[in-house]
Design a protein around this motif. Structure first.
Motif, PDB file in Angstrom:
ATOM      1  N   LYS A 288       0.862  -1.194   0.000  1.00  0.00           N
ATOM      2  CA  LYS A 288       0.000   0.000   0.000  1.00  0.00           C
ATOM      3  C   LYS A 288       0.897   1.242   0.000  1.00  0.00           C
ATOM      4  N   GLU A 289       0.488   2.282  -0.692  1.00  0.00           N
ATOM      5  CA  GLU A 289       1.238   3.534  -0.677  1.00  0.00           C
ATOM      6  C   GLU A 289       0.624   4.474   0.357  1.00  0.00           C
ATOM      7  N   ALA A 290       1.477   5.278   1.006  1.00  0.00           N
ATOM      8  CA  ALA A 290       0.957   6.248   1.976  1.00  0.00           C
ATOM      9  C   ALA A 290       0.127   7.293   1.236  1.00  0.00           C
ATOM     10  N   SER A 291      -1.111   7.500   1.696  1.00  0.00           N
ATOM     11  CA  SER A 291      -1.955   8.447   0.965  1.00  0.00           C
ATOM     12  C   SER A 291      -1.429   9.867   1.182  1.00  0.00           C
ATOM     13  N   HIS A 292      -1.587  10.710   0.219  1.00  0.00           N
ATOM     14  CA  HIS A 292      -1.159  12.116   0.221  1.00  0.00           C
ATOM     15  C   HIS A 292       0.349  12.311   0.139  1.00  0.00           C
ATOM     16  N   CYS A 293       1.146  11.238   0.254  1.00  0.00           N
ATOM     17  CA  CYS A 293       2.600  11.422   0.166  1.00  0.00           C
ATOM     18  C   CYS A 293       2.953  11.785  -1.281  1.00  0.00           C
ATOM     19  N   GLN A 294       3.758  12.853  -1.439  1.00  0.00           N
ATOM     20  CA  GLN A 294       4.067  13.347  -2.777  1.00  0.00           C
ATOM     21  C   GLN A 294       5.501  13.028  -3.188  1.00  0.00           C
TER      22      GLN A 294
END
Lengths: 366, 76
Positions: A309-315
């Motif tokens: 899973k990818e961290a949400s909002h991480c840019q």
């Protein structure tokens, strides 16, 4: 090697910055420093503040820890939970968040994870612990990859049967090609990584000027090296030419280090690889050749890895392509800080976000 | 991660070299740089010597940086 007094350094820096400003003549220019070690040196020495406002240095995908995707970390974390496995890794990897944990958390909960400074230490640990499967987390670009290849050759020679490598090595030139091919990064020139080039030499960057008409300068790591390399790029931009130049000739011979390249290609072959933020890039990774498969962790130690899973909002992905300044990320300096990183760019000391946070650029606006 | 430091080779036995860095000695492998000789200044990375430092080129860079001092002064 370069012994100069502070006064001499100041004067040379003043010369370069003045000339850079003249050459830019008001145009807005974006130069990308590809290497994370350059990023740190640039921030530490205040080069961003020295340069005129219209000449911007943008960090590229040159921090190996930052571009390592979650899936790799999840795999390493899953291995660390096995009681017969010992993980050996460079320290930077410990705090990098995977999908739901980090190696540091696993270590605190009892996993056997050892920090090493060299693949040779991982070999020694394997030799001393014959009842454990010792996995070395092989992360890094062309500078570091030959050291892991050498360790595999030494393990083969010593008939070590409990040493394994989980390879996430990456190659710089294919990533630059992918950045340019995407057409989104708008880079006017590249500061090319000095120590990667010490291994691969100059030829692999030929396509920058030949196919994309973009100037490139291989640069050293002293503040004056970097300023001179920016000046060399500016001369080319001013003259509307695109060449590959070498500012770091004291370390980088044209042909690089052929012995290291031979060992690298003896053990590894080029393969497609996934980069955080850049996705899958053809021929940008390294996998262990069939002859040395006995040392490939993935092929020899079965493992079930959690769903990534990818961290949400991480840019991080946009930061790594030079599309977004860290300060423009909603998490920067708030939810995401060096002591509580959400994305990998805040973890590694060479990460762009960590450098922005630590050295002040943007720090006081948050 | 591509941090590398320069040091001088004091002794060498097979693929192992003793290198002096800022007054401290340590052992590194010269497997990736088999041509390295005692007395050479080399660049070290992650336990390996990875490149010989070209002293002539280092002197040229230094001379260039020092020369700029004059131009900086003339510009004032």
């Amino acid at each position: 090697m370069l012994s100069m007094t502070n006064e001499e350094v100041k004067k040379a820096a003043a010369f370069f910055t003045k000339e850079i400003e003249k050459l830019a003549s008001g145009r807005s220019l974006r130069l990308m420093e590809v290497c994370g070690t350059h990023t740190v040196s640039i921030f530490k020495s205040g080069i961003r503040q020295l340069l005129p406002e219209n000449v911007e240095l943008v960090s590229g995908p040159g921090c190996p820890v930052c571009v390592t995707p979650n899936e790799y970390l999840d795999t390493a974390i899953a291995y660390s939970r096995k009681s017969d496995v010992m993980i050996t890794t460079f320290g930077d990897m410990l705090k990098v968040p995977g999908s739901s944990s980090t190696l540091a958390k696993e270590k605190a909960q009892g996993s056997d994870i050892r920090i090493v400074y060299s693949s040779l230490e991982a070999l020694e640990i394997a030799a001393k612990n014959p009842d454990k499967k010792v996995i070395f987390l092989a992360v890094g670009f062309e500078t570091t990859a030959p050291t892991a290849a050498a360790a595999i050759l030494m393990a083969a020679e010593a008939h070590l049967t409990n040493f394994y490598v989980l390879s996430a090595h990456k190659l710089v030139p294919p990533a630059l090609r992918a950045l340019l091919a995407s057409g989104k990064s708008h880079v006017d020139g590249f500061l090319l990584p000095g120590h990667v080039s010490a291994i691969i030499g100059l030829q692999p960057y030929d396509f920058l000027s030949k196919e994309y008409h973009i100037p490139g300068v291989v640069a050293g790591f002293e503040p004056l090296d970097i300023l001179q390399a920016v000046y060399m790029l500016m001369l080319q931009i001013h003259d509307q030419t695109a060449r590959l130049e070498n500012q770091y000739s004291r370390i980088v011979p044209k042909e690089g280090n052929p012995s290291a390249c031979t060992i690298l290609s003896q053990v590894y072959q080029q393969t497609d690889a996934v980069w955080r933020g850049l996705g899958k890039i053809p021929n940008s990774g390294m996998s262990i050749r069939e002859k040395y498969q006995a040392f490939d962790a993935l092929l020899n130690i079965p493992i079930i890895v959690e769903e990534t899973k990818e961290a949400s909002h991480c840019q991080c992905g946009k930061v790594l392509r030079g599309l977004l300044k860290p300060s423009a990320c909603l998490l920067f300096g708030k939810a995401c800080r060096p002591e509580h990183p959400i994305g990998s760019c805040m973890v590694s000391v060479e990460g762009t976000c960590a450098a922005w946070y630590k050295y002040g650029a943007g720090r006081w606006q948050v | 991660m591509c941090l590398a430091v320069p040091g001088k080779i004091l002794a060498r036995q097979d693929m192992l070299a003793t290198i002096e860095v800022g007054g401290v000695t340590r052992n590194v492998s010269v497997m990736l740089l088999p041509e390295a000789q005692v007395g050479d200044f080399v660049l070290m990375h992650a336990g390996f010597a990875v490149q010989v430092i070209d002293e002539e080129e280092a002197k040229k860079t230094l001379a260039l940086f020092k020369e700029l001092e004059q131009y900086a002064e003339h510009d004032k």
